[in-house]
Design a protein around this motif. Structure first.
Motif, PDB file in Angstrom:
ATOM      1  N   SER A  41     -25.760 -11.098   6.274  1.00 27.47           N
ATOM      2  CA  SER A  41     -25.632 -12.535   6.530  1.00 27.47           C
ATOM      3  C   SER A  41     -26.768 -13.333   5.891  1.00 27.47           C
ATOM      4  CB  SER A  41     -25.574 -12.808   8.024  1.00 27.47           C
ATOM      5  OG  SER A  41     -26.767 -12.378   8.656  1.00 27.47           O
ATOM      6  N   TYR A  42     -27.846 -12.664   5.454  1.00 29.96           N
ATOM      7  CA  TYR A  42     -28.948 -13.360   4.800  1.00 29.96           C
ATOM      8  C   TYR A  42     -28.751 -13.493   3.292  1.00 29.96           C
ATOM      9  CZ  TYR A  42     -31.656 -13.132   9.088  1.00 29.96           C
ATOM     10  OH  TYR A  42     -32.088 -13.293  10.365  1.00 29.96           O
ATOM     11  N   ILE A  43     -27.753 -12.870   2.730  1.00 29.73           N
ATOM     12  CA  ILE A  43     -27.520 -12.927   1.284  1.00 29.73           C
ATOM     13  C   ILE A  43     -27.247 -14.353   0.802  1.00 29.73           C
ATOM     14  CG2 ILE A  43     -25.944 -12.197  -0.563  1.00 29.73           C
ATOM     15  CD1 ILE A  43     -25.945  -9.444   0.685  1.00 29.73           C
ATOM     16  N   PRO A  44     -26.432 -15.173   1.486  1.00 31.35           N
ATOM     17  CA  PRO A  44     -26.242 -16.558   1.016  1.00 31.35           C
ATOM     18  C   PRO A  44     -27.536 -17.372   1.010  1.00 31.35           C
ATOM     19  CG  PRO A  44     -24.513 -15.981   2.561  1.00 31.35           C
ATOM     20  CD  PRO A  44     -25.503 -14.857   2.583  1.00 31.35           C
ATOM     21  N   MET A  92     -25.765  -1.441   4.241  1.00 27.38           N
ATOM     22  CA  MET A  92     -26.480  -2.476   4.960  1.00 27.38           C
ATOM     23  C   MET A  92     -25.709  -2.850   6.225  1.00 27.38           C
ATOM     24  SD  MET A  92     -27.994  -5.388   2.545  1.00 27.38           S
ATOM     25  CE  MET A  92     -28.510  -5.043   0.906  1.00 27.38           C
ATOM     26  N   GLN A  93     -26.451  -3.296   7.199  1.00 22.02           N
ATOM     27  CA  GLN A  93     -25.809  -3.758   8.418  1.00 22.02           C
ATOM     28  C   GLN A  93     -25.295  -5.175   8.216  1.00 22.02           C
ATOM     29  OE1 GLN A  93     -28.805  -3.430  11.376  1.00 22.02           O
ATOM     30  NE2 GLN A  93     -28.571  -1.228  11.617  1.00 22.02           N
ATOM     31  N   SER A  94     -24.407  -5.590   9.079  1.00 24.46           N
ATOM     32  CA  SER A  94     -23.815  -6.924   8.933  1.00 24.46           C
ATOM     33  C   SER A  94     -24.859  -8.022   9.157  1.00 24.46           C
ATOM     34  CB  SER A  94     -22.648  -7.091   9.893  1.00 24.46           C
ATOM     35  OG  SER A  94     -23.113  -7.025  11.234  1.00 24.46           O
ATOM     36  N   ASP A  95     -25.896  -7.745   9.960  1.00 23.81           N
ATOM     37  CA  ASP A  95     -26.943  -8.748  10.164  1.00 23.81           C
ATOM     38  C   ASP A  95     -27.718  -8.996   8.877  1.00 23.81           C
ATOM     39  OD1 ASP A  95     -26.267  -9.047  12.785  1.00 23.81           O
ATOM     40  OD2 ASP A  95     -27.804  -7.675  13.543  1.00 23.81           O
ATOM     41  N   GLN A  96     -27.972  -7.944   8.129  1.00 24.37           N
ATOM     42  CA  GLN A  96     -28.700  -8.104   6.878  1.00 24.37           C
ATOM     43  C   GLN A  96     -27.839  -8.767   5.814  1.00 24.37           C
ATOM     44  OE1 GLN A  96     -29.811  -4.072   6.197  1.00 24.37           O
ATOM     45  NE2 GLN A  96     -31.726  -4.230   7.367  1.00 24.37           N
TER      46      GLN A  96
END
Length: 121
Positions: free
Chosen positions: A7-10, A1-5
C-alpha cells in the motif's frame, strides 16, 4: 511482500515523480534557458524600486515584537478549528477546557495591551 507494504508503493511513486519533476525542471531550465547576462540583470530588484544605500539598516524591535505576537496569537487561533469540528463529541468537558484556554488567551492579550506592546510610536 505483505499487503501493508504494497500500500506504500503509490506514495513512493508519487514522491519519485515529484522529485523527478523538480530535478528535471532545474536541469532543463539550466541547459535550455537564455544565458544573457548584463549589468542591469545583475542588479538587485525589489518591487520596481531602485535599490539605494545599504541594505543593512536597523529595524525597530517593535516590528519584530508585533510579528512574533501575531504568529503567537495566530497559532493559538488554529487550536480553535479542531475544537469546533469535534464540538459535539467533546461534550461539557471540552467546553470547559476551551473556556479555560480562551481565558488564558485573553489574559495574555490584555497583558500585552497593558505593556503597550502593540502601540506603534
Amino acid at each position: 511482500m505483505q499487503s501493508d507494504q504494497l500500500s506504500y508503493i503509490p506514495i513512493l511513486l508519487q514522491f519519485l515523480l515529484a522529485a523527478g519533476f523538480v530535478v528535471g525542471t532545474i536541469f532543463v531550465s539550466g541547459k535550455l534557458g537564455p544565458k544573457r547576462k548584463s549589468v542591469v540583470k545583475g542588479k538587485n530588484f525589489e518591487c520596481g524600486i531602485e535599490g539605494i544605500g545599504n541594505a543593512r539598516i536597523p529595524f525597530s524591535v517593535k516590528y519584530f515584537l508585533v510579528a512574533i505576537l501575531f504568529v503567537l496569537f495566530d497559532i493559538e487561533v488554529i487550536f480553535l478549528y479542531p475544537w469546533a469540528i469535534n464540538f459535539k463529541e467533546l461534550g461539557m468537558e471540552g467546553m470547559v477546557k476551551m473556556v479555560i484556554f480562551m481565558l488564558l488567551l485573553l489574559v495574555g492579550f490584555f497583558y500585552i495591551i497593558k505593556k503597550k506592546a502593540l502601540e506603534w510610536e
